[in-house]
Design a protein around this motif. Sequence first.
Motif, PDB file in Angstrom:
ATOM      1  N   GLU A  18       0.823  -1.226   0.000  1.00  0.00           N
ATOM      2  CA  GLU A  18       0.000   0.000   0.000  1.00  0.00           C
ATOM      3  C   GLU A  18       0.853   1.271   0.000  1.00  0.00           C
ATOM      4  OE1 GLU A  18       0.126  -2.222   2.364  1.00  0.00           O
ATOM      5  OE2 GLU A  18       0.493  -1.284   4.307  1.00  0.00           O
ATOM      6  N   LEU A  19       2.167   1.119   0.231  1.00  0.00           N
ATOM      7  CA  LEU A  19       3.028   2.309   0.329  1.00  0.00           C
ATOM      8  C   LEU A  19       3.091   3.085  -0.991  1.00  0.00           C
ATOM      9  CD1 LEU A  19       4.951   4.036   2.011  1.00  0.00           C
ATOM     10  CD2 LEU A  19       6.802   2.483   1.400  1.00  0.00           C
ATOM     11  N   LYS A  20       3.132   2.371  -2.084  1.00  0.00           N
ATOM     12  CA  LYS A  20       3.223   3.032  -3.402  1.00  0.00           C
ATOM     13  C   LYS A  20       1.997   3.923  -3.630  1.00  0.00           C
ATOM     14  CE  LYS A  20       4.093   1.869  -8.212  1.00  0.00           C
ATOM     15  NZ  LYS A  20       4.258   0.749  -9.139  1.00  0.00           N
ATOM     16  N   ARG A  22       0.125   5.188  -1.368  1.00  0.00           N
ATOM     17  CA  ARG A  22       0.196   6.290  -0.404  1.00  0.00           C
ATOM     18  C   ARG A  22       1.110   7.406  -0.922  1.00  0.00           C
ATOM     19  NH1 ARG A  22       2.606   5.276   5.568  1.00  0.00           N
ATOM     20  NH2 ARG A  22       3.456   7.354   5.683  1.00  0.00           N
ATOM     21  N   ILE A  23       2.241   6.999  -1.508  1.00  0.00           N
ATOM     22  CA  ILE A  23       3.181   7.991  -2.047  1.00  0.00           C
ATOM     23  C   ILE A  23       2.533   8.747  -3.209  1.00  0.00           C
ATOM     24  CG2 ILE A  23       5.387   8.289  -3.268  1.00  0.00           C
ATOM     25  CD1 ILE A  23       6.405   5.826  -1.680  1.00  0.00           C
ATOM     26  N   LEU A  24       1.862   8.006  -4.084  1.00  0.00           N
ATOM     27  CA  LEU A  24       1.233   8.657  -5.237  1.00  0.00           C
ATOM     28  C   LEU A  24       0.152   9.636  -4.800  1.00  0.00           C
ATOM     29  CD1 LEU A  24       1.113   5.661  -7.727  1.00  0.00           C
ATOM     30  CD2 LEU A  24       2.434   7.763  -7.980  1.00  0.00           C
ATOM     31  N   SER A  26       0.146  11.249  -1.959  1.00  0.00           N
ATOM     32  CA  SER A  26       0.876  12.382  -1.373  1.00  0.00           C
ATOM     33  C   SER A  26       1.420  13.306  -2.468  1.00  0.00           C
ATOM     34  CB  SER A  26       2.008  11.839  -0.501  1.00  0.00           C
ATOM     35  OG  SER A  26       3.006  12.782  -0.340  1.00  0.00           O
ATOM     36  N   VAL A  27       1.960  12.687  -3.511  1.00  0.00           N
ATOM     37  CA  VAL A  27       2.519  13.480  -4.615  1.00  0.00           C
ATOM     38  C   VAL A  27       1.418  14.253  -5.324  1.00  0.00           C
ATOM     39  CG1 VAL A  27       3.562  13.264  -6.899  1.00  0.00           C
ATOM     40  CG2 VAL A  27       4.564  12.064  -4.972  1.00  0.00           C
ATOM     41  N   ARG A  30       0.513  17.231  -3.356  1.00  0.00           N
ATOM     42  CA  ARG A  30       1.542  18.269  -3.493  1.00  0.00           C
ATOM     43  C   ARG A  30       1.416  18.953  -4.850  1.00  0.00           C
ATOM     44  NH1 ARG A  30       6.895  16.644  -0.364  1.00  0.00           N
ATOM     45  NH2 ARG A  30       5.985  15.335   1.204  1.00  0.00           N
TER      46      ARG A  30
ATOM     47  N   TYR B  15      10.698   3.306  -8.228  1.00  0.00           N
ATOM     48  CA  TYR B  15      10.046   2.614  -7.114  1.00  0.00           C
ATOM     49  C   TYR B  15      10.312   1.114  -7.187  1.00  0.00           C
ATOM     50  CZ  TYR B  15       6.708   1.586  -3.463  1.00  0.00           C
ATOM     51  OH  TYR B  15       6.136   1.156  -2.278  1.00  0.00           O
ATOM     52  N   GLN B  41       8.261   7.443   1.893  1.00  0.00           N
ATOM     53  CA  GLN B  41       7.285   8.311   1.214  1.00  0.00           C
ATOM     54  C   GLN B  41       7.905   9.684   0.921  1.00  0.00           C
ATOM     55  OE1 GLN B  41       3.347   8.674   2.981  1.00  0.00           O
ATOM     56  NE2 GLN B  41       3.276  10.824   2.399  1.00  0.00           N
TER      57      GLN B  41
END
Lengths: 187, 161
Positions: A18-20, A22-24, A26-27, A30, B15, B41
């Motif tokens: 799920e981290l990927k 979450r990063i997307l 967040s990006v 931004r 990634y 992150q």
Amino acid sequence: MFKRQQIEAYKGITAPPELKKRILRSVENRRKRFLQQSAAWAMAAACLTVAIWGAGFWQNGSAVVFVNGLEVTRQAIDLAVDSDQEVAMASMARSVEPQIQIPLEIKVKTQKHTHISVSEGRLQTAKATMSEEAFAELEITEGGLVYWTLPADANTPAVCEIKTGGKKYTYTVEFQEKTASFIIRKE
Amino acid sequence: LNLFRNKAKAFETAYELYADMLYRLALSYMKNREDAEDIVQEVFAKYFTGFHRPMDGEQEKAWFIRVTVNQCHDAFRKKSYRIHDSLDDVTEVASQEDPEIRELFSALEKLPETYKAVIILHYLEGYSVEETAKLLGLSSSAAKMRLKRGRELLKDELEKE
């Protein structure tokens, strides 16, 4: 040093799936903030306009750089925006959202072959389409507009070097914590 | 906006290549999953949204590793991390409850920050001394010295376990 089982167990650790996502997310957030803030910065574009004029100013291969109609000399010129609200935004851009990008509009007009390079950020001619990549170095052979996009969290002073007619001119942009604004000066 | 599309593509590739290694690295420093995830992150967000000089594969890998290590140091400096007294959280991350991983993290935990990254990259990720030095921006002799000192400290710790 370590047991084979330990190394295998260590290398068996992977980032959670799920981290990927979450990063997307967040990006994307931004990016939206960046676009909103860019619009606000565009309103202050006049204050962030750096003009390098050729023709009359380019004498014997020399370069003259102007910001808001003022010649950039060793005396620093404040790139700060006028209103309190905009100054606050400049400060916020630096401290809260370090990824915000500050578009500096550079007008270039020269009849000589000129090489422009920046230590931070990217240069792009106004003629370039959105699909064209921006670079840290640029060659210009005719007048036009060049955009210097500088990330707010760039290492400062950010340096812009202009080489023309066998001479080199260095301009630096720095963030002033005291006034929460960017300044440009000729070195 | 095309810039974001290009970056999205670069992000996908980066990634796939680095996320697991950076997560392990961050986990070794932070000792809990949430902070390790936050660090990774932040690193990828920086990569995605910031401008960088063009980098080849090795430079890019080095950039990711250094930014991750710096991000961990920053978290400690700003005390913006979750305090976990036990290593339960770390050991749960491993594919199975493994005493080996507990022992490993327990030893790494006691290793001073200066030696942690070189030890992890060389002994756990399998990079050569030269590669480790390059990835961390150290001279070869500095990397060797840190490895030697780190190895001595770790040996003491592992023998105590």
